[in-house]
Design a protein around this motif. Structure first.
Motif, PDB file in Angstrom:
ATOM      1  N   GLN A  13      27.344 -26.748  24.674  1.00  0.00           N
ATOM      2  CA  GLN A  13      26.084 -26.070  24.939  1.00  0.00           C
ATOM      3  C   GLN A  13      25.161 -26.967  25.764  1.00  0.00           C
ATOM      4  N   THR A  14      24.285 -26.345  26.520  1.00  0.00           N
ATOM      5  CA  THR A  14      23.254 -27.107  27.215  1.00  0.00           C
ATOM      6  C   THR A  14      21.886 -26.604  26.781  1.00  0.00           C
ATOM      7  N   GLU A  15      20.948 -27.527  26.691  1.00  0.00           N
ATOM      8  CA  GLU A  15      19.591 -27.207  26.287  1.00  0.00           C
ATOM      9  C   GLU A  15      18.623 -27.846  27.269  1.00  0.00           C
ATOM     10  N   LEU A 291       5.330 -21.985  16.194  1.00  0.00           N
ATOM     11  CA  LEU A 291       5.571 -20.827  17.055  1.00  0.00           C
ATOM     12  C   LEU A 291       4.351 -19.914  17.102  1.00  0.00           C
ATOM     13  N   ARG A 292       3.583 -19.846  16.012  1.00  0.00           N
ATOM     14  CA  ARG A 292       2.335 -19.071  16.039  1.00  0.00           C
ATOM     15  C   ARG A 292       1.388 -19.645  17.097  1.00  0.00           C
ATOM     16  N   HIS A 293       1.267 -20.967  17.127  1.00  0.00           N
ATOM     17  CA  HIS A 293       0.414 -21.596  18.138  1.00  0.00           C
ATOM     18  C   HIS A 293       0.981 -21.361  19.539  1.00  0.00           C
ATOM     19  N   LEU A 294       2.286 -21.527  19.694  1.00  0.00           N
ATOM     20  CA  LEU A 294       2.890 -21.298  21.014  1.00  0.00           C
ATOM     21  C   LEU A 294       2.646 -19.862  21.473  1.00  0.00           C
ATOM     22  N   ASP A 295       2.855 -18.902  20.587  1.00  0.00           N
ATOM     23  CA  ASP A 295       2.625 -17.499  20.953  1.00  0.00           C
ATOM     24  C   ASP A 295       1.187 -17.276  21.388  1.00  0.00           C
ATOM     25  N   LEU A 330      13.549 -27.492  16.861  1.00  0.00           N
ATOM     26  CA  LEU A 330      12.475 -26.711  17.466  1.00  0.00           C
ATOM     27  C   LEU A 330      13.026 -25.773  18.524  1.00  0.00           C
ATOM     28  N   ARG A 331      13.936 -26.257  19.344  1.00  0.00           N
ATOM     29  CA  ARG A 331      14.527 -25.382  20.365  1.00  0.00           C
ATOM     30  C   ARG A 331      15.253 -24.199  19.712  1.00  0.00           C
ATOM     31  N   ALA A 332      15.998 -24.476  18.644  1.00  0.00           N
ATOM     32  CA  ALA A 332      16.724 -23.403  17.961  1.00  0.00           C
ATOM     33  C   ALA A 332      15.755 -22.364  17.411  1.00  0.00           C
ATOM     34  N   ALA A 333      14.640 -22.817  16.855  1.00  0.00           N
ATOM     35  CA  ALA A 333      13.643 -21.882  16.319  1.00  0.00           C
ATOM     36  C   ALA A 333      13.028 -21.051  17.441  1.00  0.00           C
ATOM     37  N   MET A 334      12.792 -21.678  18.591  1.00  0.00           N
ATOM     38  CA  MET A 334      12.228 -20.954  19.725  1.00  0.00           C
ATOM     39  C   MET A 334      13.191 -19.876  20.219  1.00  0.00           C
ATOM     40  N   LYS A 335      14.467 -20.203  20.295  1.00  0.00           N
ATOM     41  CA  LYS A 335      15.464 -19.218  20.728  1.00  0.00           C
ATOM     42  C   LYS A 335      15.552 -18.071  19.733  1.00  0.00           C
ATOM     43  N   LYS A 336      15.581 -18.417  18.441  1.00  0.00           N
ATOM     44  CA  LYS A 336      15.649 -17.380  17.409  1.00  0.00           C
ATOM     45  C   LYS A 336      14.420 -16.485  17.457  1.00  0.00           C
ATOM     46  N   HIS A 337      13.302 -17.050  17.851  1.00  0.00           N
ATOM     47  CA  HIS A 337      12.043 -16.309  17.948  1.00  0.00           C
ATOM     48  C   HIS A 337      12.035 -15.346  19.124  1.00  0.00           C
ATOM     49  N   GLY A 338      12.962 -15.536  20.064  1.00  0.00           N
ATOM     50  CA  GLY A 338      13.085 -14.610  21.184  1.00  0.00           C
ATOM     51  C   GLY A 338      12.734 -15.162  22.548  1.00  0.00           C
ATOM     52  N   ASP A 340      13.445 -16.561  25.956  1.00  0.00           N
ATOM     53  CA  ASP A 340      14.668 -16.568  26.764  1.00  0.00           C
ATOM     54  C   ASP A 340      14.831 -17.905  27.484  1.00  0.00           C
ATOM     55  N   ASP A 341      15.944 -18.065  28.203  1.00  0.00           N
ATOM     56  CA  ASP A 341      16.272 -19.348  28.829  1.00  0.00           C
ATOM     57  C   ASP A 341      15.212 -19.774  29.839  1.00  0.00           C
ATOM     58  N   ALA A 342      14.695 -18.812  30.609  1.00  0.00           N
ATOM     59  CA  ALA A 342      13.699 -19.156  31.628  1.00  0.00           C
ATOM     60  C   ALA A 342      12.418 -19.677  30.986  1.00  0.00           C
ATOM     61  N   LEU A 343      11.963 -19.016  29.926  1.00  0.00           N
ATOM     62  CA  LEU A 343      10.757 -19.464  29.243  1.00  0.00           C
ATOM     63  C   LEU A 343      10.997 -20.803  28.548  1.00  0.00           C
ATOM     64  N   MET A 344      12.157 -20.981  27.967  1.00  0.00           N
ATOM     65  CA  MET A 344      12.481 -22.248  27.318  1.00  0.00           C
ATOM     66  C   MET A 344      12.371 -23.408  28.306  1.00  0.00           C
ATOM     67  N   ALA A 345      12.914 -23.229  29.493  1.00  0.00           N
ATOM     68  CA  ALA A 345      12.876 -24.296  30.499  1.00  0.00           C
ATOM     69  C   ALA A 345      11.440 -24.594  30.916  1.00  0.00           C
TER      70      ALA A 345
END
Length: 362
Positions: A13-15, A291-295, A330-338, A340-345
Protein backbone atom coordinates in the motif's frame (compact mmCIF):
# COMPACT_ATOMS: atom_id res chain seq x y z
CA UNK A 1 8.77 2.10 4.40
CA UNK A 2 9.99 3.95 1.31
CA UNK A 3 9.13 7.43 0.11
CA UNK A 4 7.76 7.62 -3.43
CA UNK A 5 7.35 11.24 -4.54
CA UNK A 6 5.18 12.47 -1.69
CA UNK A 7 3.85 9.01 -0.80
CA UNK A 8 5.17 6.28 1.48
CA UNK A 9 4.90 2.59 0.74
CA UNK A 10 3.85 0.24 3.53
CA UNK A 11 3.88 -3.31 2.21
CA UNK A 12 1.80 -3.21 -0.97
CA UNK A 13 0.00 0.00 0.00
CA UNK A 14 1.02 3.61 -0.44
CA UNK A 15 -0.02 6.49 1.78
CA UNK A 16 0.52 10.25 1.41
CA UNK A 17 3.54 11.62 3.24
CA UNK A 18 2.72 13.93 6.14
CA UNK A 19 4.34 17.36 6.11
CA UNK A 20 3.56 19.06 9.38
CA UNK A 21 3.11 22.67 10.48
CA UNK A 22 4.79 22.57 13.89
CA UNK A 23 7.08 20.53 16.12
CA UNK A 24 9.31 21.29 19.13
CA UNK A 25 12.07 18.73 18.55
CA UNK A 26 14.78 21.40 18.69
CA UNK A 27 13.67 22.55 22.14
CA UNK A 28 13.77 18.97 23.43
CA UNK A 29 17.26 18.41 21.99
CA UNK A 30 18.40 21.77 23.39
CA UNK A 31 17.26 20.73 26.87
CA UNK A 32 18.90 17.32 26.45
CA UNK A 33 22.34 18.81 25.78
CA UNK A 34 22.18 20.84 22.57
CA UNK A 35 24.26 19.88 19.57
CA UNK A 36 25.78 17.03 21.56
CA UNK A 37 22.28 15.47 21.79
CA UNK A 38 21.55 15.76 18.07
CA UNK A 39 22.82 12.24 17.35
CA UNK A 40 19.88 10.83 19.32
CA UNK A 41 17.58 12.10 16.57
CA UNK A 42 19.38 9.66 14.25
CA UNK A 43 19.99 6.80 16.68
CA UNK A 44 16.67 7.01 18.54
CA UNK A 45 15.32 9.24 21.30
CA UNK A 46 12.55 9.23 23.88
CA UNK A 47 10.30 11.66 22.08
CA UNK A 48 7.66 12.07 19.42
CA UNK A 49 9.91 12.51 16.38
CA UNK A 50 13.17 10.92 15.33
CA UNK A 51 14.45 9.37 12.11
CA UNK A 52 13.13 5.87 12.78
CA UNK A 53 9.69 7.01 13.97
CA UNK A 54 9.40 9.32 10.96
CA UNK A 55 10.15 6.45 8.59
CA UNK A 56 7.63 4.21 10.34
CA UNK A 57 4.86 6.79 10.28
CA UNK A 58 5.35 8.33 6.87
CA UNK A 59 6.35 11.65 8.44
CA UNK A 60 8.16 13.62 5.75
CA UNK A 61 9.12 16.67 7.81
CA UNK A 62 7.69 20.05 8.65
CA UNK A 63 8.24 23.33 10.46
CA UNK A 64 11.00 22.80 13.04
CA UNK A 65 10.35 25.47 15.66
CA UNK A 66 13.01 27.39 17.55
CA UNK A 67 11.48 28.49 20.85
CA UNK A 68 12.88 30.28 23.90
CA UNK A 69 11.32 28.61 26.96
CA UNK A 70 9.93 30.55 29.89
CA UNK A 71 10.87 29.49 33.45
CA UNK A 72 7.46 27.97 34.17
CA UNK A 73 6.49 24.83 36.07
CA UNK A 74 5.25 22.55 33.28
CA UNK A 75 3.93 19.95 35.73
CA UNK A 76 1.83 22.62 37.45
CA UNK A 77 0.67 24.01 34.10
CA UNK A 78 -0.45 20.63 32.76
CA UNK A 79 -2.16 19.75 36.06
CA UNK A 80 -4.10 23.04 36.05
CA UNK A 81 -5.20 22.38 32.47
CA UNK A 82 -6.87 19.12 33.49
CA UNK A 83 -9.48 21.15 35.38
CA UNK A 84 -12.92 22.03 34.02
CA UNK A 85 -11.79 25.66 33.68
CA UNK A 86 -8.45 27.41 34.09
CA UNK A 87 -6.66 30.69 33.49
CA UNK A 88 -2.88 30.47 33.64
CA UNK A 89 -1.03 33.78 33.96
CA UNK A 90 1.05 34.88 31.01
CA UNK A 91 4.78 34.36 31.48
CA UNK A 92 6.94 37.48 31.72
CA UNK A 93 8.47 38.89 28.52
CA UNK A 94 12.01 37.79 27.64
CA UNK A 95 14.65 40.36 26.68
CA UNK A 96 16.50 40.18 23.37
CA UNK A 97 19.83 39.70 25.15
CA UNK A 98 18.50 36.54 26.84
CA UNK A 99 16.59 35.18 23.84
CA UNK A 100 19.17 35.55 21.09
CA UNK A 101 21.74 33.00 22.43
CA UNK A 102 19.00 30.41 22.90
CA UNK A 103 17.76 30.90 19.34
CA UNK A 104 21.31 30.56 18.01
CA UNK A 105 21.83 27.37 20.01
CA UNK A 106 18.66 25.75 18.72
CA UNK A 107 19.35 26.85 15.15
CA UNK A 108 22.77 25.25 15.49
CA UNK A 109 21.07 21.95 16.38
CA UNK A 110 18.92 22.18 13.24
CA UNK A 111 21.94 22.73 11.01
CA UNK A 112 23.87 19.99 12.81
CA UNK A 113 21.03 17.58 11.96
CA UNK A 114 21.40 18.65 8.35
CA UNK A 115 25.14 18.04 8.48
CA UNK A 116 24.47 14.54 9.83
CA UNK A 117 22.21 13.83 6.85
CA UNK A 118 19.08 13.53 9.01
CA UNK A 119 17.19 16.28 7.20
CA UNK A 120 17.44 19.09 4.67
CA UNK A 121 16.69 22.69 5.66
CA UNK A 122 14.52 23.84 2.76
CA UNK A 123 14.43 27.43 1.55
CA UNK A 124 12.08 26.99 -1.43
CA UNK A 125 9.07 24.90 -2.36
CA UNK A 126 11.06 23.33 -5.19
CA UNK A 127 13.57 22.13 -2.60
CA UNK A 128 10.71 20.91 -0.39
CA UNK A 129 9.24 18.87 -3.22
CA UNK A 130 12.62 17.40 -4.13
CA UNK A 131 13.37 16.49 -0.50
CA UNK A 132 9.96 14.93 0.14
CA UNK A 133 10.54 12.72 -2.88
CA UNK A 134 14.02 11.70 -1.73
CA UNK A 135 13.11 9.98 1.53
CA UNK A 136 15.02 12.52 3.60
CA UNK A 137 13.17 14.71 6.10
CA UNK A 138 12.33 18.21 4.85
CA UNK A 139 12.64 20.96 7.48
CA UNK A 140 11.54 24.59 7.52
CA UNK A 141 13.47 26.85 9.91
CA UNK A 142 10.72 28.48 12.00
CA UNK A 143 10.88 30.70 15.08
CA UNK A 144 7.97 30.67 17.56
CA UNK A 145 8.01 34.01 19.37
CA UNK A 146 10.15 36.85 18.02
CA UNK A 147 12.07 37.75 21.18
CA UNK A 148 15.38 37.25 19.32
CA UNK A 149 14.43 39.83 16.67
CA UNK A 150 15.57 43.37 17.52
CA UNK A 151 13.46 46.47 16.98
CA UNK A 152 15.57 47.50 13.96
CA UNK A 153 14.99 44.03 12.40
CA UNK A 154 18.70 43.52 11.79
CA UNK A 155 18.61 40.01 13.21
CA UNK A 156 15.64 39.21 10.98
CA UNK A 157 17.76 39.94 7.92
CA UNK A 158 20.63 37.76 9.19
CA UNK A 159 18.34 34.89 10.17
CA UNK A 160 16.66 35.02 6.75
CA UNK A 161 20.08 34.62 5.13
CA UNK A 162 20.63 31.61 7.41
CA UNK A 163 17.41 30.01 6.17
CA UNK A 164 14.58 31.39 8.34
CA UNK A 165 11.35 31.10 6.35
CA UNK A 166 8.59 31.24 9.00
CA UNK A 167 8.10 33.37 12.11
CA UNK A 168 5.48 33.74 14.83
CA UNK A 169 5.60 37.29 16.28
CA UNK A 170 4.60 35.93 19.69
CA UNK A 171 4.27 32.79 21.73
CA UNK A 172 1.80 33.27 24.57
CA UNK A 173 3.87 35.97 26.29
CA UNK A 174 4.13 39.53 24.97
CA UNK A 175 7.01 40.76 22.82
CA UNK A 176 7.93 44.18 21.49
CA UNK A 177 5.87 43.20 18.44
CA UNK A 178 2.55 42.15 19.95
CA UNK A 179 0.60 40.07 22.43
CA UNK A 180 -0.37 36.44 22.67
CA UNK A 181 -3.22 34.59 24.33
CA UNK A 182 -3.00 32.89 27.74
CA UNK A 183 -3.85 29.27 28.37
CA UNK A 184 -7.43 30.01 29.34
CA UNK A 185 -10.59 27.91 29.06
CA UNK A 186 -13.28 28.80 28.36
CA UNK A 187 -12.26 31.98 26.57
CA UNK A 188 -12.24 33.79 23.28
CA UNK A 189 -8.98 34.93 21.64
CA UNK A 190 -10.23 38.55 21.94
CA UNK A 191 -7.78 39.39 24.72
CA UNK A 192 -5.88 42.67 24.82
CA UNK A 193 -4.42 45.00 22.23
CA UNK A 194 -2.92 44.07 18.88
CA UNK A 195 0.40 44.58 17.13
CA UNK A 196 2.70 47.41 18.14
CA UNK A 197 4.31 49.74 15.60
CA UNK A 198 7.33 47.43 15.72
CA UNK A 199 4.97 44.54 14.98
CA UNK A 200 3.51 46.21 11.92
CA UNK A 201 7.00 46.83 10.56
CA UNK A 202 7.92 43.22 11.27
CA UNK A 203 4.95 41.93 9.27
CA UNK A 204 5.72 44.21 6.34
CA UNK A 205 9.39 43.19 6.30
CA UNK A 206 8.53 39.50 6.51
CA UNK A 207 6.22 39.95 3.53
CA UNK A 208 8.98 41.62 1.57
CA UNK A 209 11.56 38.96 2.38
CA UNK A 210 9.28 35.97 1.91
CA UNK A 211 9.06 34.89 5.55
CA UNK A 212 5.71 33.39 6.43
CA UNK A 213 3.99 35.09 9.41
CA UNK A 214 2.45 32.50 11.74
CA UNK A 215 -0.77 33.61 13.45
CA UNK A 216 -0.94 30.79 16.00
CA UNK A 217 -0.63 32.24 19.53
CA UNK A 218 -1.47 35.82 18.42
CA UNK A 219 -4.49 37.30 20.13
CA UNK A 220 -7.47 38.29 18.00
CA UNK A 221 -6.57 41.98 17.78
CA UNK A 222 -3.10 41.03 16.51
CA UNK A 223 -4.68 38.62 14.03
CA UNK A 224 -6.78 41.41 12.54
CA UNK A 225 -3.76 43.73 12.41
CA UNK A 226 -1.90 41.16 10.33
CA UNK A 227 -4.99 40.69 8.15
CA UNK A 228 -5.13 44.44 7.46
CA UNK A 229 -1.44 45.00 6.81
CA UNK A 230 -0.09 41.79 5.25
CA UNK A 231 -0.26 41.17 1.52
CA UNK A 232 0.27 37.42 1.97
CA UNK A 233 -2.10 34.53 2.82
CA UNK A 234 -3.05 34.32 6.50
CA UNK A 235 -1.60 31.18 8.05
CA UNK A 236 -1.95 29.57 11.48
CA UNK A 237 0.46 26.65 11.66
CA UNK A 238 -1.07 24.87 14.67
CA UNK A 239 -4.56 26.01 15.65
CA UNK A 240 -8.03 24.48 15.94
CA UNK A 241 -11.71 25.42 15.71
CA UNK A 242 -13.09 27.61 18.50
CA UNK A 243 -16.62 26.53 17.55
CA UNK A 244 -15.77 23.02 18.79
CA UNK A 245 -13.35 23.85 21.60
CA UNK A 246 -13.81 27.38 23.02
CA UNK A 247 -10.19 27.85 24.07
CA UNK A 248 -8.36 31.16 23.71
CA UNK A 249 -5.82 29.42 21.44
CA UNK A 250 -8.42 28.41 18.87
CA UNK A 251 -9.74 30.34 15.86
CA UNK A 252 -13.27 31.70 15.61
CA UNK A 253 -15.33 31.20 12.47
CA UNK A 254 -14.88 34.89 11.70
CA UNK A 255 -11.11 34.43 11.76
CA UNK A 256 -11.42 31.30 9.61
CA UNK A 257 -13.45 33.30 7.08
CA UNK A 258 -10.63 35.85 6.84
CA UNK A 259 -8.09 33.07 6.34
CA UNK A 260 -10.24 31.62 3.57
CA UNK A 261 -10.61 35.02 1.90
CA UNK A 262 -6.82 35.44 1.91
CA UNK A 263 -6.36 31.93 0.45
CA UNK A 264 -4.42 30.98 3.58
CA UNK A 265 -4.06 27.86 5.70
CA UNK A 266 -4.63 26.27 9.12
CA UNK A 267 -2.71 23.28 10.49
CA UNK A 268 -4.70 21.06 12.87
CA UNK A 269 -3.07 21.08 16.32
CA UNK A 270 -2.89 17.65 18.01
CA UNK A 271 -2.67 19.18 21.53
CA UNK A 272 -5.57 17.65 23.43
CA UNK A 273 -6.60 20.80 25.33
CA UNK A 274 -7.33 22.48 21.98
CA UNK A 275 -9.17 19.43 20.60
CA UNK A 276 -11.51 18.42 23.40
CA UNK A 277 -14.90 20.09 23.77
CA UNK A 278 -14.13 20.54 27.48
CA UNK A 279 -10.65 22.04 26.93
CA UNK A 280 -8.99 19.64 29.39
CA UNK A 281 -5.39 18.43 29.07
CA UNK A 282 -6.32 14.74 29.06
CA UNK A 283 -5.00 12.38 26.41
CA UNK A 284 -7.98 10.02 26.04
CA UNK A 285 -9.11 11.78 22.89
CA UNK A 286 -10.59 9.59 20.13
CA UNK A 287 -9.45 10.20 16.58
CA UNK A 288 -13.08 11.02 15.78
CA UNK A 289 -12.66 14.26 17.75
CA UNK A 290 -9.79 15.27 15.47
CA UNK A 291 -12.00 14.51 12.48
CA UNK A 292 -14.68 16.83 13.91
CA UNK A 293 -12.14 19.66 13.83
CA UNK A 294 -10.95 18.69 10.35
CA UNK A 295 -14.53 18.62 9.06
CA UNK A 296 -15.23 22.04 10.54
CA UNK A 297 -12.02 23.54 9.18
CA UNK A 298 -12.70 22.09 5.73
CA UNK A 299 -16.27 23.41 5.85
CA UNK A 300 -15.08 26.91 6.82
CA UNK A 301 -11.87 27.09 4.76
CA UNK A 302 -12.34 24.71 1.85
CA UNK A 303 -10.35 21.56 1.25
CA UNK A 304 -7.32 23.45 -0.16
CA UNK A 305 -6.57 25.32 3.08
CA UNK A 306 -6.32 22.69 5.82
CA UNK A 307 -3.41 20.53 6.95
CA UNK A 308 -1.65 19.32 10.08
CA UNK A 309 0.27 21.25 12.76
CA UNK A 310 0.87 18.51 15.30
CA UNK A 311 2.84 20.34 18.03
CA UNK A 312 4.75 17.08 18.49
CA UNK A 313 7.35 17.16 21.27
CA UNK A 314 5.65 20.26 22.67
CA UNK A 315 2.22 19.10 23.81
CA UNK A 316 0.11 16.29 25.26
CA UNK A 317 -1.42 14.55 22.24
CA UNK A 318 -4.05 11.78 21.80
CA UNK A 319 -3.10 8.32 23.02
CA UNK A 320 -3.24 6.87 19.49
CA UNK A 321 -0.75 9.45 18.21
CA UNK A 322 1.90 9.75 20.93
CA UNK A 323 4.67 9.72 18.31
CA UNK A 324 4.77 10.32 14.57
CA UNK A 325 5.05 6.54 14.12
CA UNK A 326 1.32 6.50 14.94
CA UNK A 327 0.30 8.65 11.97
CA UNK A 328 -0.99 5.63 10.00
CA UNK A 329 -3.78 5.41 12.62
CA UNK A 330 -4.87 8.95 11.74
CA UNK A 331 -4.71 8.28 8.01
CA UNK A 332 -6.79 5.12 8.44
CA UNK A 333 -9.41 7.04 10.42
CA UNK A 334 -9.52 9.74 7.74
CA UNK A 335 -10.07 7.15 5.00
CA UNK A 336 -12.76 5.39 7.02
CA UNK A 337 -14.40 8.78 7.54
CA UNK A 338 -14.72 9.14 3.77
CA UNK A 339 -11.81 11.36 2.72
CA UNK A 340 -10.81 10.32 -0.79
CA UNK A 341 -7.23 10.00 -2.08
CA UNK A 342 -7.12 13.52 -3.53
CA UNK A 343 -8.26 15.13 -0.28
CA UNK A 344 -5.90 12.94 1.74
CA UNK A 345 -2.93 14.14 -0.31
CA UNK A 346 -3.97 17.77 0.15
CA UNK A 347 -4.40 17.47 3.90
CA UNK A 348 -1.21 15.48 4.43
CA UNK A 349 1.15 17.77 2.51
CA UNK A 350 -0.23 19.29 -0.69
CA UNK A 351 -1.90 22.28 0.95
CA UNK A 352 1.28 23.29 2.78
CA UNK A 353 3.18 23.29 -0.50
CA UNK A 354 0.44 25.37 -2.13
CA UNK A 355 0.32 28.09 0.54
CA UNK A 356 4.12 28.28 0.80
CA UNK A 357 4.39 28.87 -2.94
CA UNK A 358 2.11 31.89 -2.52
CA UNK A 359 3.79 33.10 0.66
CA UNK A 360 7.39 32.72 -0.50
CA UNK A 361 6.61 34.20 -3.92
CA UNK A 362 7.49 31.20 -6.09
Amino acid sequence: MKDIGGRHRVGNQTEPTVFDGHNDVLLKLYRAGGVSAAQTFVSGRDGAIDAAKAAAGGFGGGFFAVYVPSPIDLEFKFKEMTNASYDLPLPDPIDWEDAFPVVMSQAAILFDLEKRGALTVCRSVAQLRETLGSGKLAAIFHIEGAEAIDADLNTLEVLYKAGLRSLGPVWSRSTIFGHGVPFRYPSTPDIGSGLTDHGLRLVQRCDALGIMVDLSHLNEAGFWDVARHSTKPLVATHSNAHAICPHSRNLTDKQLAAIRESDGMVGLNFAVAFLRNDGRMLSDVPLEQMLRHLDHLIDQLGEDRVGFGSDYDGAVVPDDLTTCAGLPHLRAAMKKHGYDDALMAKLCHGNWLRVLEKTWGE
